[in-house]
Write a protein that holds these residues in place. Structure first.
Motif, PDB file in Angstrom:
ATOM      1  N   UNK A  74      10.544   6.534   7.596  1.00 14.27           N
ATOM      2  CA  UNK A  74      11.893   6.713   7.035  1.00 14.27           C
ATOM      3  C   UNK A  74      11.878   6.567   5.518  1.00 14.27           C
ATOM      4  N   UNK A  75      11.068   5.667   5.006  1.00 14.45           N
ATOM      5  CA  UNK A  75      10.998   5.442   3.561  1.00 14.45           C
ATOM      6  C   UNK A  75      10.038   6.369   2.838  1.00 14.45           C
ATOM      7  N   UNK A 111       6.132   0.784  17.298  1.00 10.60           N
ATOM      8  CA  UNK A 111       6.667   2.028  16.752  1.00 10.60           C
ATOM      9  C   UNK A 111       7.813   1.808  15.781  1.00 10.60           C
ATOM     10  N   UNK A 112       8.544   0.699  15.913  1.00 13.95           N
ATOM     11  CA  UNK A 112       9.609   0.408  14.942  1.00 13.95           C
ATOM     12  C   UNK A 112       9.028   0.239  13.544  1.00 13.95           C
ATOM     13  N   UNK A 113       7.881  -0.436  13.429  1.00 17.85           N
ATOM     14  CA  UNK A 113       7.226  -0.578  12.123  1.00 17.85           C
ATOM     15  C   UNK A 113       6.835   0.779  11.561  1.00 17.85           C
ATOM     16  N   UNK A 114       6.248   1.615  12.396  1.00 15.62           N
ATOM     17  CA  UNK A 114       5.825   2.949  11.947  1.00 15.62           C
ATOM     18  C   UNK A 114       7.034   3.796  11.554  1.00 15.62           C
ATOM     19  N   UNK A 161       3.386   5.841  -5.637  1.00 20.56           N
ATOM     20  CA  UNK A 161       3.232   5.799  -7.095  1.00 20.56           C
ATOM     21  C   UNK A 161       2.045   6.617  -7.573  1.00 20.56           C
ATOM     22  N   UNK A 162       1.023   6.748  -6.749  1.00 25.88           N
ATOM     23  CA  UNK A 162      -0.155   7.538  -7.112  1.00 25.88           C
ATOM     24  C   UNK A 162       0.085   9.040  -6.962  1.00 25.88           C
ATOM     25  N   UNK A 163       1.236   9.389  -6.382  1.00 26.99           N
ATOM     26  CA  UNK A 163       1.534  10.803  -6.168  1.00 26.99           C
ATOM     27  C   UNK A 163       0.907  11.366  -4.911  1.00 26.99           C
ATOM     28  N   UNK A 164       0.425  10.469  -4.045  1.00 30.54           N
ATOM     29  CA  UNK A 164      -0.167  10.915  -2.791  1.00 30.54           C
ATOM     30  C   UNK A 164       0.920  11.070  -1.731  1.00 30.54           C
ATOM     31  N   UNK A 165       0.572  11.679  -0.606  1.00 28.63           N
ATOM     32  CA  UNK A 165       1.536  11.979   0.453  1.00 28.63           C
ATOM     33  C   UNK A 165       1.180  11.200   1.714  1.00 28.63           C
ATOM     34  N   UNK A 166       2.133  10.445   2.223  1.00 28.62           N
ATOM     35  CA  UNK A 166       1.941   9.780   3.510  1.00 28.62           C
ATOM     36  C   UNK A 166       2.172  10.816   4.605  1.00 28.62           C
ATOM     37  N   UNK A 167       1.128  11.085   5.401  1.00 32.52           N
ATOM     38  CA  UNK A 167       1.268  12.060   6.480  1.00 32.52           C
ATOM     39  C   UNK A 167       1.346  11.389   7.843  1.00 32.52           C
ATOM     40  N   UNK A 196       0.834  -1.210   0.000  1.00 30.59           N
ATOM     41  CA  UNK A 196       0.000   0.000   0.000  1.00 30.59           C
ATOM     42  C   UNK A 196       0.869   1.260   0.000  1.00 30.59           C
ATOM     43  N   UNK A 197       1.956   1.247   0.756  1.00 35.48           N
ATOM     44  CA  UNK A 197       2.850   2.414   0.811  1.00 35.48           C
ATOM     45  C   UNK A 197       3.463   2.698  -0.559  1.00 35.48           C
TER      46      UNK A 197
END
Length: 122
Positions: free
Chosen positions: A42-43, A34-37, A21-27, A15-16
């Motif tokens: 970071x990526x 928390x390590x997963x988050x 790729x869709x040009x959306x922003x992960x906010x 999904x990330x």
């Protein structure tokens, strides 16, 4: 579109990639681990949160992908829908039929879009 990723384990990576790729922003990357988050942030950018409630206190995404374990789908999706945030929910929709029915009620009451990610067809 400003997106939140709720649950940052295995399937979240797909999904990330799609969000980027869709040009959306992960906010926001939301995960009690928390390590997963942090790895997601970071990526892909955004802020780290341990829970949906914490995230909604700090910011309001335009949409969210829920890839958390099914036993917390109802809580996560309900909080987001009640806050007016549309959701794409990984399958299964819930841990039990009762939770699935409750989620259908929340969606109907809020009128906020909720979709189930199911990419395989017969």
């Amino acid at each position: 579109m400003k997106m939140a990723m709720v649950g940052c384990g295995g399937i979240a990576q797909r999904h990330l990639i799609t969000i980027r790729e869709a040009g959306d922003e992960l906010v926001a990357a939301v995960d009690p681990n928390l390590d997963n988050a942090r790895r997601a942030v970071e990526q892909y950018g955004g802020q780290v949160f341990a829970g949906v409630g914490d995230m909604l206190t700090a910011l309001r995404p335009e949409a969210a992908v829920i890839a958390s374990p099914p036993n917390v789908h109802l809580d996560n999706a309900s909080s987001l829908l009640q806050a007016g945030v549309p959701v794409l929910l990984e399958k299964p929709i819930a841990h039990s039929l009762a939770d699935a029915d409750a989620l259908v009620v929340v969606q109907a009451e809020t009128g906020v879009p909720a979709f189930v990610a199911y990419c395989h067809r017969y």
